[in-house]
Design a protein around this motif. Structure first.
Motif, short mmCIF file in Angstrom:
data_model
loop_
_atom_site.label_atom_id
_atom_site.label_comp_id
_atom_site.label_asym_id
_atom_site.label_seq_id
_atom_site.Cartn_x
_atom_site.Cartn_y
_atom_site.Cartn_z
N CYS A 202 0.63 10.98 8.27
CA CYS A 202 0.57 11.36 6.95
C CYS A 202 -0.04 10.01 6.17
O CYS A 202 -0.58 10.68 5.13
CB CYS A 202 2.12 11.64 6.32
SG CYS A 202 2.94 9.66 6.16
N GLY A 203 0.04 9.00 6.43
CA GLY A 203 -0.87 7.97 5.90
C GLY A 203 0.06 7.40 4.81
O GLY A 203 -0.52 6.51 4.17
N VAL A 204 1.06 7.93 4.11
CA VAL A 204 1.74 7.32 2.79
C VAL A 204 3.34 6.94 3.33
O VAL A 204 3.96 6.40 2.34
CB VAL A 204 1.79 8.63 1.89
CG1 VAL A 204 0.14 8.88 1.14
CG2 VAL A 204 2.47 9.78 2.24
N CYS A 205 3.75 7.31 4.28
CA CYS A 205 5.24 7.00 4.55
C CYS A 205 5.33 5.39 4.63
O CYS A 205 4.34 4.72 4.77
CB CYS A 205 5.80 7.69 5.78
SG CYS A 205 5.32 7.07 7.25
N CYS B 127 3.63 4.38 8.12
CA CYS B 127 2.04 4.20 8.10
C CYS B 127 1.61 3.26 7.11
O CYS B 127 0.58 2.65 7.44
CB CYS B 127 1.67 5.87 7.24
SG CYS B 127 1.66 7.13 8.47
N CYS C 91 4.92 7.24 12.74
CA CYS C 91 5.19 8.05 11.72
C CYS C 91 5.85 9.46 12.11
O CYS C 91 5.56 9.93 13.24
CB CYS C 91 3.67 8.62 11.07
SG CYS C 91 3.66 9.90 9.77
ZN LIG Z 1 3.41 8.52 8.03
#
Ligand SMILES: [Zn+2]
Ligand SMILES: [Zn+2]
Length: 337
Positions: A90-93, A96, A104
């Motif tokens: 997701c790149g945003v949690c 991440c 993730c």
């Molecule tokens: Zn993530």
């Protein structure tokens, strides 16, 4: 373009499908080589419920950038030779954002949930690209993904110079863990049931136990003054190894799970308590592991010879999958696209 499609019923059909069209922050890779992973067998045989079926598999790929949309100027350009970190996140949690993309909750893989590298072309996020050093051939660089698995496991284990390390399983991952532990200054012993893999490990100069004839637990105890190994890496992923893992380890040993268990294994927690052992479970890799692996391949190219046992053309994927499924006569099998 030519591609292989798995149907989850041991079918590996050569199909003609359109070349993928890249979207924002994606690159189109002309695939040169793609390794076959143990996890590809689970997709092939329909035993990975998370796989998108049908799917073009393949996550151990290297190739050339032939199209790119890169508004952040990542430094990648057309013609670059690259490997791909196949994890999609997701790149945003929180995980991440803290460099733990591999943990993730939404983790997906190129070649499992999206179309992968058993094809002439594959599209991937620009953020997943790792450059291959100029002097390193594609044929060598294709090992970077499985090597990153081994590097991650050894880094998690925090090995120390002079540690005695026992490794269960001399398949590609076990062998790579052995090589990395050796490069880290450990005394390494590896056990294996397949004669082909035993011979291969011996030819690589590894201290190898023929598990069919010689009890690996007895051997490890005999060679460590009855103490047991400081660290034990499980690189098979089969329930039959868990007792061995505990018995091979000394009191306060660290047991590292690297193999992917398809069945829930029995673990004698009382024996572990009695020895105050601790267990670490390792899962894939981070970008740092990938970068280090690429450097290791470049700096120690000779060490990794013999890890790949076969190169086969894409058209022979079905035959290659059957060979890897038996596991008796192969190490890493790589498809030439
Ligand atoms: Zn993530
Ligand atoms: Zn893999």
């Amino acid at each position: 373009m030519r591609a292989i499609r798995f149907d989850g019923k041991c079918g590996a059909e050569l199909v003609d499908i359109p070349v993928p069209e890249i979207e924002a922050e994606e690159a189109l890779i002309k695939v040169k080589y793609c390794g076959i992973c143990g996890s590809d067998i689970a997709i092939y045989t329909g035993k990975n419920p998370r796989a998108k079926i049908p799917v073009v598999p393949g996550h151990e790929l290297v190739g050339e950038i032939v199209a790119i949309h890169d508004s952040h100027n990542s430094g990648n350009k057309m013609g670059d030779r690259v490997a791909v970190i196949p994890t999609l996140t997701c790149g945003v949690c929180e995980l991440c954002r803290n460099g733990k993309r591999h943990l993730c909750k939404t983790l997906k893989f190129i070649g499992i949930q999206t179309e992968g590298g058993f094809a002439e072309y594959v599209k991937v996020p620009v953020s997943s690209l790792i450059k291959i050093p100029e002097q390193l051939d594609y044929e060598k660089a294709v090992l970077v993904e499985p090597l990153a698995v081994a590097v991650h496991a050894v880094r998690l284990a925090k090995v120390e110079v002079g540690d005695s390390v026992a490794i269960i399983g001399a398949g590609p991952i076990g062998i790579l863990v052995a090589l990395i532990a050796k490069l880290s200054g450990c005394r390494v012993r590896i056990s294996e049931v397949s004669d082909f893999r035993v011979e291969n490990a011996l030819k690589m100069g590894l201290d190898t136990i023929r598990a069919r004839q010689d009890d690996p637990v007895k051997r490890i105890l005999a060679e460590t003054e009855d103490r047991g190994a400081d660290l034990v890496f499980e690189c098979v992923g089969h329930p039959s190894t868990t007792e061995q893992m505990i018995e091979m380890g000394r009191s306060e040993a660290q047991l590292i799970v690297v193999g992917a268990f398809k069945e829930v294994p029995p673990v004698d927690l009382f024996r572990m308590s009695r020895k105050e052992q601790w267990m670490t479970a390792s899962w894939t890799y981070t970008a740092i592991d990938f970068e280090r692996s690429m450097r290791l391949l470049f700096q120690n190219t000779a060490s990794f010879e013999r890890v790949i046992s076969h190169f086969m053309p894409l058209e022979e994927t079905h035959q290659a999958m059957e060979m890897v499924k038996k596991a008796e006569q192969t190490m890493k099998v790589v498809l030439k696209i």
